[in-house]
Design an enzyme around this catalytic site. Structure first.
Site, PDB file in Angstrom:
ATOM      1  CG  ASP A  87      -1.789   1.159   1.380  1.00  0.00           C
ATOM      2  OD1 ASP A  87      -1.541   2.172   0.695  1.00  0.00           O
ATOM      3  OD2 ASP A  87      -2.758   1.075   2.165  1.00  0.00           O
ATOM      4  CE  LYS A 138      -4.421  14.486 -16.833  1.00  0.00           C
ATOM      5  NZ  LYS A 138      -4.643  14.407 -18.203  1.00  0.00           N
ATOM      6  CG  HIS A 168       1.304  13.708 -22.337  1.00  0.00           C
ATOM      7  ND1 HIS A 168       0.120  13.917 -21.693  1.00  0.00           N
ATOM      8  CD2 HIS A 168       0.975  13.452 -23.622  1.00  0.00           C
ATOM      9  CE1 HIS A 168      -0.872  13.778 -22.544  1.00  0.00           C
ATOM     10  NE2 HIS A 168      -0.389  13.510 -23.727  1.00  0.00           N
ATOM     11  CD  GLU A 206      -8.550  14.057 -26.768  1.00  0.00           C
ATOM     12  OE1 GLU A 206      -7.594  13.286 -26.836  1.00  0.00           O
ATOM     13  OE2 GLU A 206      -9.205  14.238 -25.727  1.00  0.00           O
ATOM     14  CG  ASP A 225      -8.619  14.831 -19.068  1.00  0.00           C
ATOM     15  OD1 ASP A 225      -7.720  14.231 -18.455  1.00  0.00           O
ATOM     16  OD2 ASP A 225      -8.941  14.560 -20.248  1.00  0.00           O
ATOM     17  CG  HIS A 230      -2.610  18.412 -21.171  1.00  0.00           C
ATOM     18  ND1 HIS A 230      -1.491  17.973 -20.504  1.00  0.00           N
ATOM     19  CD2 HIS A 230      -3.477  17.365 -21.143  1.00  0.00           C
ATOM     20  CE1 HIS A 230      -1.680  16.718 -20.101  1.00  0.00           C
ATOM     21  NE2 HIS A 230      -2.873  16.335 -20.471  1.00  0.00           N
ATOM     22  CE  LYS A 328     -11.363  12.671 -23.243  1.00  0.00           C
ATOM     23  NZ  LYS A 328     -10.048  12.562 -23.851  1.00  0.00           N
TER      24      LYS A 328
HETATM   25  C1  BG6 Z   1      -4.497  13.074 -21.415  1.00  0.00           C
HETATM   26  C2  BG6 Z   1      -5.957  13.192 -21.079  1.00  0.00           C
HETATM   27  O1  BG6 Z   1      -3.715  13.709 -20.437  1.00  0.00           O
HETATM   28  O2  BG6 Z   1      -4.254  13.653 -22.678  1.00  0.00           O
HETATM   29  C3  BG6 Z   1      -6.780  12.518 -22.140  1.00  0.00           C
HETATM   30  O3  BG6 Z   1      -6.218  12.599 -19.821  1.00  0.00           O
HETATM   31  C4  BG6 Z   1      -6.445  13.044 -23.513  1.00  0.00           C
HETATM   32  O4  BG6 Z   1      -8.174  12.684 -21.872  1.00  0.00           O
HETATM   33  C5  BG6 Z   1      -4.935  12.998 -23.742  1.00  0.00           C
HETATM   34  O5  BG6 Z   1      -7.103  12.238 -24.473  1.00  0.00           O
HETATM   35  C6  BG6 Z   1      -4.534  13.697 -25.042  1.00  0.00           C
HETATM   36  O6  BG6 Z   1      -3.181  13.541 -25.282  1.00  0.00           O
HETATM   37  P1  BG6 Z   1      -2.670  12.480 -26.346  1.00  0.00           P
HETATM   38  O7  BG6 Z   1      -1.189  12.525 -26.253  1.00  0.00           O
HETATM   39  O8  BG6 Z   1      -3.243  11.145 -25.959  1.00  0.00           O
HETATM   40  O9  BG6 Z   1      -3.215  12.964 -27.671  1.00  0.00           O
END
Ligand code: BG6
Length: 456
Positions: A87, A138, A168, A206, A225, A230, A328
Site C-alpha cells: 500500500d 495530473k 506530457h 478529440e 483533464d 495541458h 471529446k
Molecule cells: C491526457 C488526457 O492527459 O491527454 C486525455 O487525460 C487526452 O483525456 C490525452 O485524451 C490527449 O493527449 P494524447 O497525447 O493522448 O493525444
C-alpha cells in the site's frame, strides 16, 4: 539527449493503466534508442503478484502499446522489472519496497490524484536519497488548496529542481517547437504581441469518447483533464517572455510570470462554454450518450467539452483574447494553436481586404502553416491565399519517452513548477465554481458534431 542514463525507476501504482499504456512503453523506447542502460524498474501496487506475474502482465501491455518497439528491446525491459505488493500510502510498505532500490531513483506517482497527498506524506517519513526525483501525474490536486498542500509536502521531501509535475504536452514536438520558432528566429518574435496579433486559439478537439475511463474522467471532466494543465501550459509557452536560457529555472520563471498575468474570465456565461456529448457517430462509428456509459453518474453533470477565453494583463498581450477549447467525441481531431494577425493597415490592392495572416502550429501530426496573401497566379493584381506549410516528421521518442528521459537525467525543464501549478488552479477555480453553481448551462452536442460552439 544522446548520453545513456542509468538509474532506478520506481513506479507507485505500477499495475495501472498509465503504467501499461505510457510509462513502460516510454522506458522501452529509451532502451531501444540506447538512451537507457541497466535501468531497473520496480513497480509497487496493491495486487498480490510475484515478479514473474508482473513481468507477464507487463509483457502483454508492451505488446499492446509498444508495438513500435522491437520485441528484443521490450524483452530487455521485462527482464529488469521487479514487483512489490504494498500500500503506497503506508510508510512501512514504501520503506521495504525502496530498500530493494540502489542509488537515487526516480519515483513516479502513477496513481489517482486522491492518493497523491497520503503517498507523499508516507514518502517524507521514509525519506529519499540526495539526487532522487519525484514525478507526480495530473491533475495536480483537485483545487488550489490541494495544490498548495501537495507543494508543501513535496518541498519537505525534495528541492524544487528534483520535482517533476508531469504534463506530457511539454514533451510534444510542436510545443517544444514553439520555443525554437519564437526564440531561434528573428522573423516571428518582433510580431509576437498585441500590436500585431488579434487573437490566439488553443484547440484540442478529440474524436475519441470516454474509452472506458469513467472511473477517472467522470470525476475530472474536460476542464480539469485538459484546460487546467495541458492547454494552460501551451498558453504559457506561446505567451511567455523570452527566457535567458532553455533550462528549468528560466522556463519556470517565464511561464510563471505569464500565468500570473492571466485574468480569469469575467463574464462566465459569455466567456466559458461547457458541454456534454449525446449519442451520435464519429466518422461512421456509433458512440453512446456519455451519460449512458458504464460508470458515469449523469447527475454529476461532468462536461466532456470545455472552453474559456481569458486575457493576459501585461504589456505584451493587453487586449488579446486567448481562447482555450477541448472536447471529446467531436467530428474531427483538431489539435492546434492558431495565431491570427491583425489586418494590414492599408490595402493598396483595392477590392475587399484579404483575410489577415494566420500562423497554425499543429500537434500530432505535427506541422506549422503560415497562411498569407500573395499575388495571384492569373491576375497579378489580385491577391490569393497561400499557405507555407511544413509537416514535421514523427519523433523517435513519444512525449512520455522524452519526459522519462529528462526525469532520469534529473532535468526538470519540461516540468510544471510549483508556482505554475498553483497559478493554473487560480485561473480555473472561478470557472469551476460558476459551473458547479449552475451559472453556466451544460449544453448537449451530438457525438461527431462540431461541439457546442462553432470553429473560429
Ligand atoms: C491526457 C488526457 O492527459 O491527454 C486525455 O487525460 C487526452 O483525456 C490525452 O485524451 C490527449 O493527449 P494524447 O497525447 O493522448 O493525444
Amino acid at each position: 539527449m544522446t548520453q545513456a542514463t542509468s538509474r532506478s525507476f520506481v513506479i507507485l501504482g505500477g499495475t495501472g493503466d498509465l503504467s501499461g499504456r505510457l510509462l513502460l512503453p516510454g522506458v522501452a523506447e529509451l532502451v531501444d534508442a540506447g538512451l537507457l542502460e541497466g535501468v531497473d524498474v520496480l513497480a509497487v501496487s496493491q495486487e498480490d503478484w510475484s515478479d514473474g506475474e508482473y513481468r507477464d502482465w507487463a509483457r502483454d501491455r508492451l505488446a499492446e502499446h509498444a508495438g513500435h518497439v522491437p520485441e528484443a528491446s521490450r524483452e530487455r525491459v521485462v527482464e529488469r522489472l521487479g514487483y512489490r505488493h504494498g500500500d503506497v500510502t503506508l510508510s512501512a510498505d514504501l520503506r521495504s519496497a525502496l530498500a530493494r532500490v540502489e542509488g537515487a531513483p526516480v519515483v513516479y506517482l502513477a496513481l489517482p490524484n486522491t492518493v497523491f497527498l497520503p503517498t507523499l506524506e508516507a514518502l517524507t517519513e521514509v525519506g529519499l536519497p540526495d539526487g532522487a526525483v519525484v514525478a507526480v501525474e495530473k491533475p495536480f490536486g483537485r483545487n488550489l488548496a490541494d495544490a498548495r498542500r501537495l507543494n508543501a509536502v513535496l518541498h519537505r521531501l525534495l528541492p524544487e529542481e528534483s520535482i517533476f509535475r508531469t504534463d506530457h504536452f511539454l514533451g510534444m514536438q510542436t510545443v517544444l517547437n514553439i520555443l525554437g520558432l519564437r526564440f531561434a528566429n528573428r522573423v516571428f518574435e518582433p510580431l509576437w504581441n498585441a500590436t500585431h496579433i488579434e487573437r490566439v486559439d488553443i484547440v484540442f478537439d478529440e474524436t475519441i469518447g470516454l474509452e472506458g475511463r469513467a472511473g477517472y474522467y467522470d470525476t475530472a471532466g474536460a476542464l480539469k483533464d485538459m484546460l487546467q494543465n495541458h492547454l494552460l501550459q501551451m498558453l504559457a509557452v506561446v505567451a511567455m517572455e523570452p527566457p535567458a536560457a532553455v533550462d528549468a529555472r528560466s522556463l519556470a520563471a517565464r511561464k510563471a510570470d505569464v500565468l500570473r498575468a492571466v485574468r480569469p474570465p469575467e463574464d462566465m456565461q459569455r466567456d466559458t462554454v461547457r458541454g456534454r456529448y449525446t449519442a451520435g457517430a464519429v466518422r461512421g462509428r456509433p458512440l453512446p450518450d456519455y451519460a449512458a456509459e458504464d460508470g458515469v453518474e449523469p447527475d454529476r453533470g461532468t462536461e466532456t467539452y470545455a472552453e474559456y477565453t481569458v486575457g493576459i494583463d501585461n504589456w505584451r498581450w493587453a487586449g488579446v483574447p486567448f481562447r482555450l477549447r477541448s472536447g471529446k467525441a467531436l467530428g474531427a481531431d483538431r489539435h492546434e494553436i492558431v495565431l491570427r494577425f491583425k489586418p494590414v493597415p492599408h490595402m493598396a490592392f483595392g477590392g475587399e481586404a484579404p483575410e489577415p495572416d494566420v500562423l497554425r502550429l499543429r500537434l500530432d501530426p505535427d506541422g506549422i502553416a503560415l497562411e498569407i496573401n500573395l499575388n495571384g497566379a492569373g491576375d497579378p493584381f489580385e491577391i490569393e491565399r497561400r499557405s507555407l506549410d511544413i509537416a514535421l516528421p514523427p519523433t523517435r521518442l513519444s512525449a512520455y519517452g522524452l519526459l522519462l528521459k529528462e526525469m532520469l537525467d534529473g532535468n526538470a525543464a519540461l516540468s510544471i513548477s510549483d508556482v505554475e501549478a498553483e497559478e493554473s488552479w487560480r485561473i480555473v477555480e472561478p470557472i469551476l465554481a460558476a459551473w458547479q453553481a449552475g451559472d453556466v448551462p451544460l449544453r448537449e452536442y451530438p457525438a461527431g458534431s462540431d461541439g457546442p460552439t462553432r470553429h473560429p
